[in-house]
Design a protein around this motif. Structure first.
Motif, PDB file in Angstrom:
ATOM      1  N   THR A  33       0.821  -1.218   0.000  1.00  0.00           N
ATOM      2  CA  THR A  33       0.000   0.000   0.000  1.00  0.00           C
ATOM      3  C   THR A  33       0.848   1.259   0.000  1.00  0.00           C
ATOM      4  O   THR A  33       0.452   2.267  -0.580  1.00  0.00           O
ATOM      5  N   LYS A  34       2.010   1.212   0.651  1.00  0.00           N
ATOM      6  CA  LYS A  34       2.851   2.418   0.719  1.00  0.00           C
ATOM      7  C   LYS A  34       3.758   2.574  -0.486  1.00  0.00           C
ATOM      8  O   LYS A  34       4.403   3.602  -0.639  1.00  0.00           O
ATOM      9  N   LYS A  35       3.813   1.563  -1.356  1.00  0.00           N
ATOM     10  CA  LYS A  35       4.673   1.638  -2.536  1.00  0.00           C
ATOM     11  C   LYS A  35       3.890   2.230  -3.699  1.00  0.00           C
ATOM     12  O   LYS A  35       2.724   1.907  -3.907  1.00  0.00           O
ATOM     13  N   SER A  36       4.547   3.079  -4.462  1.00  0.00           N
ATOM     14  CA  SER A  36       3.875   3.744  -5.574  1.00  0.00           C
ATOM     15  C   SER A  36       3.615   2.748  -6.706  1.00  0.00           C
ATOM     16  O   SER A  36       4.255   1.695  -6.801  1.00  0.00           O
ATOM     17  N   HIS A  37       2.682   3.111  -7.568  1.00  0.00           N
ATOM     18  CA  HIS A  37       2.346   2.270  -8.720  1.00  0.00           C
ATOM     19  C   HIS A  37       3.569   2.075  -9.614  1.00  0.00           C
ATOM     20  O   HIS A  37       3.828   0.966 -10.101  1.00  0.00           O
ATOM     21  N   LYS A  38       4.324   3.138  -9.796  1.00  0.00           N
ATOM     22  CA  LYS A  38       5.533   3.074 -10.629  1.00  0.00           C
ATOM     23  C   LYS A  38       6.560   2.095 -10.047  1.00  0.00           C
ATOM     24  O   LYS A  38       7.173   1.305 -10.777  1.00  0.00           O
ATOM     25  N   ARG A  39       6.734   2.146  -8.739  1.00  0.00           N
ATOM     26  CA  ARG A  39       7.692   1.259  -8.073  1.00  0.00           C
ATOM     27  C   ARG A  39       7.260  -0.206  -8.188  1.00  0.00           C
ATOM     28  O   ARG A  39       8.079  -1.089  -8.460  1.00  0.00           O
ATOM     29  N   LYS A  40       5.964  -0.461  -8.004  1.00  0.00           N
ATOM     30  CA  LYS A  40       5.463  -1.836  -8.104  1.00  0.00           C
ATOM     31  C   LYS A  40       5.556  -2.353  -9.537  1.00  0.00           C
ATOM     32  O   LYS A  40       5.862  -3.525  -9.762  1.00  0.00           O
ATOM     33  N   ALA A  41       5.318  -1.489 -10.501  1.00  0.00           N
ATOM     34  CA  ALA A  41       5.424  -1.884 -11.902  1.00  0.00           C
ATOM     35  C   ALA A  41       6.868  -2.243 -12.251  1.00  0.00           C
ATOM     36  O   ALA A  41       7.131  -3.209 -12.975  1.00  0.00           O
ATOM     37  N   ASN A  42       7.829  -1.468 -11.718  1.00  0.00           N
ATOM     38  CA  ASN A  42       9.242  -1.766 -11.961  1.00  0.00           C
ATOM     39  C   ASN A  42       9.658  -3.080 -11.305  1.00  0.00           C
ATOM     40  O   ASN A  42      10.520  -3.789 -11.832  1.00  0.00           O
ATOM     41  N   LEU A  43       9.053  -3.427 -10.174  1.00  0.00           N
ATOM     42  CA  LEU A  43       9.360  -4.696  -9.523  1.00  0.00           C
ATOM     43  C   LEU A  43       8.829  -5.879 -10.329  1.00  0.00           C
ATOM     44  O   LEU A  43       9.383  -6.972 -10.267  1.00  0.00           O
ATOM     45  N   ASN A  44       7.741  -5.664 -11.074  1.00  0.00           N
ATOM     46  CA  ASN A  44       7.172  -6.739 -11.899  1.00  0.00           C
ATOM     47  C   ASN A  44       7.884  -6.895 -13.237  1.00  0.00           C
ATOM     48  O   ASN A  44       7.703  -7.899 -13.916  1.00  0.00           O
ATOM     49  N   ALA A  45       8.691  -5.916 -13.618  1.00  0.00           N
ATOM     50  CA  ALA A  45       9.426  -5.997 -14.887  1.00  0.00           C
ATOM     51  C   ALA A  45      10.462  -7.125 -14.797  1.00  0.00           C
ATOM     52  O   ALA A  45      10.906  -7.481 -13.705  1.00  0.00           O
ATOM     53  N   PRO A  46      10.858  -7.708 -15.938  1.00  0.00           N
ATOM     54  CA  PRO A  46      11.841  -8.795 -15.881  1.00  0.00           C
ATOM     55  C   PRO A  46      13.206  -8.317 -15.400  1.00  0.00           C
ATOM     56  O   PRO A  46      13.641  -7.213 -15.738  1.00  0.00           O
ATOM     57  N   HIS A  47      13.858  -9.138 -14.591  1.00  0.00           N
ATOM     58  CA  HIS A  47      15.189  -8.861 -14.091  1.00  0.00           C
ATOM     59  C   HIS A  47      16.088 -10.027 -14.456  1.00  0.00           C
ATOM     60  O   HIS A  47      15.634 -11.172 -14.527  1.00  0.00           O
ATOM     61  N   TYR A  48      17.361  -9.741 -14.680  1.00  0.00           N
ATOM     62  CA  TYR A  48      18.300 -10.766 -15.096  1.00  0.00           C
ATOM     63  C   TYR A  48      19.502 -10.790 -14.153  1.00  0.00           C
ATOM     64  O   TYR A  48      19.843  -9.782 -13.538  1.00  0.00           O
ATOM     65  N   VAL A  49      20.132 -11.958 -14.048  1.00  0.00           N
ATOM     66  CA  VAL A  49      21.298 -12.119 -13.181  1.00  0.00           C
ATOM     67  C   VAL A  49      22.429 -11.247 -13.715  1.00  0.00           C
ATOM     68  O   VAL A  49      22.689 -11.216 -14.918  1.00  0.00           O
ATOM     69  N   ASP A  50      23.092 -10.530 -12.815  1.00  0.00           N
ATOM     70  CA  ASP A  50      24.196  -9.662 -13.185  1.00  0.00           C
ATOM     71  C   ASP A  50      25.387 -10.487 -13.658  1.00  0.00           C
ATOM     72  O   ASP A  50      25.573 -11.628 -13.233  1.00  0.00           O
ATOM     73  N   LYS A  51      26.193  -9.904 -14.536  1.00  0.00           N
ATOM     74  CA  LYS A  51      27.324 -10.642 -15.108  1.00  0.00           C
ATOM     75  C   LYS A  51      28.341 -11.064 -14.051  1.00  0.00           C
ATOM     76  O   LYS A  51      29.034 -12.062 -14.229  1.00  0.00           O
ATOM     77  N   THR A  52      28.411 -10.334 -12.915  1.00  0.00           N
ATOM     78  CA  THR A  52      29.347 -10.706 -11.861  1.00  0.00           C
ATOM     79  C   THR A  52      28.924 -11.982 -11.137  1.00  0.00           C
ATOM     80  O   THR A  52      29.755 -12.665 -10.549  1.00  0.00           O
TER      81      THR A  52
END
Length: 64
Positions: A33-52
């Motif tokens: 509830t305290k997280k903005s719509h933009k922040r939640k949308a970015n959390l749902n976007a695909p993420h990939y393992v870093d090269k390190t």
């Protein structure tokens, strides 16, 4: 020589896509509830393992 076994915890957390390894994102399961719509949308976007970390994740998934 025995078979190589995939780390089952890693197998449930990572998905292999072409030459990238897809991963989940933290901080999106509760107290939304305290997280903005933009922040939640970015959390749902695909993420990939870093090269390190790619080599260690590939070891866990027996991709070496």
């Amino acid at each position: 020589m025995p078979k190589m076994k995939t780390n089952r915890g890693a197998a449930k957390r990572f998905k292999v896509k072409k030459n990238l390894i897809k991963r989940g994102s933290a901080f999106k399961s509760h107290i939304l509830t305290k997280k903005s719509h933009k922040r939640k949308a970015n959390l749902n976007a695909p993420h990939y393992v870093d090269k390190t970390n790619l080599d260690s994740v590939k070891n866990l998934l027996c991709m070496r």
